[in-house]
Design a protein around this motif. Sequence first.
Motif, PDB file in Angstrom:
ATOM      1  N   GLN A 136      -4.792   6.182   6.044  1.00 45.49           N
ATOM      2  CA  GLN A 136      -6.250   6.122   6.070  1.00 45.49           C
ATOM      3  C   GLN A 136      -6.725   4.863   6.791  1.00 45.49           C
ATOM      4  OE1 GLN A 136      -8.170   5.878   2.178  1.00 45.49           O
ATOM      5  NE2 GLN A 136      -9.729   7.310   2.912  1.00 45.49           N
ATOM      6  N   ARG A 137      -6.080   3.735   6.519  1.00 45.50           N
ATOM      7  CA  ARG A 137      -6.442   2.471   7.161  1.00 45.50           C
ATOM      8  C   ARG A 137      -6.201   2.545   8.674  1.00 45.50           C
ATOM      9  NH1 ARG A 137      -7.014  -2.978   5.431  1.00 45.50           N
ATOM     10  NH2 ARG A 137      -6.631  -2.303   3.295  1.00 45.50           N
ATOM     11  N   VAL A 183       0.855  -1.190   0.000  1.00 44.93           N
ATOM     12  CA  VAL A 183       0.000   0.000   0.000  1.00 44.93           C
ATOM     13  C   VAL A 183       0.888   1.236   0.000  1.00 44.93           C
ATOM     14  CG1 VAL A 183      -1.971  -1.032   1.202  1.00 44.93           C
ATOM     15  CG2 VAL A 183      -0.154   0.021   2.536  1.00 44.93           C
ATOM     16  N   GLU A 212      -2.570   5.483   1.771  1.00 42.76           N
ATOM     17  CA  GLU A 212      -3.562   4.421   1.980  1.00 42.76           C
ATOM     18  C   GLU A 212      -3.436   3.816   3.370  1.00 42.76           C
ATOM     19  OE1 GLU A 212      -3.888   2.805  -2.639  1.00 42.76           O
ATOM     20  OE2 GLU A 212      -2.347   1.972  -1.302  1.00 42.76           O
TER      21      GLU A 212
END
Length: 95
Positions: free
Chosen positions: A61-62, A54, A58
Motif C-alpha cells: 500500500q505504501r 511492516v 502495508e
Amino acid sequence: MFVVLLEFATNKSQAAHFMEGHKAWLQRGFDDGVFQLSGSVLPAAGGAVLAHGVTRAELEQRVAQDPFVAEGVVGAKIIEIAPSRASEPLAFLLA
C-alpha cells in the motif's frame, strides 16, 4: 524485512516532474521508521529501499503511494527477506 526495487519503466523520462513527490514519499517512510536505507541502483537503473517493521500488505500500500510508481516512472518489485544474522549495528533488523 523487505527490499523494494524501483526499476525504471516506460515513463522514465518524466522522473524530474515527480521527483519532489518521490522525495517526500521517501521522507515519510523514514519519518515513520519503516524505511531504513534508500539509494540508487547503478548504473542508472532505478532505486532500492530497505523496509522493516511492516507487513507485506502495508508495504504494498505504501509503495503504491509513491508518485514514481503511480505515474509509471518505475515499476516496483518487493522482495521479502527473513534475516537470520546481522552485524551489531543492524541487529534491530532481526526483531
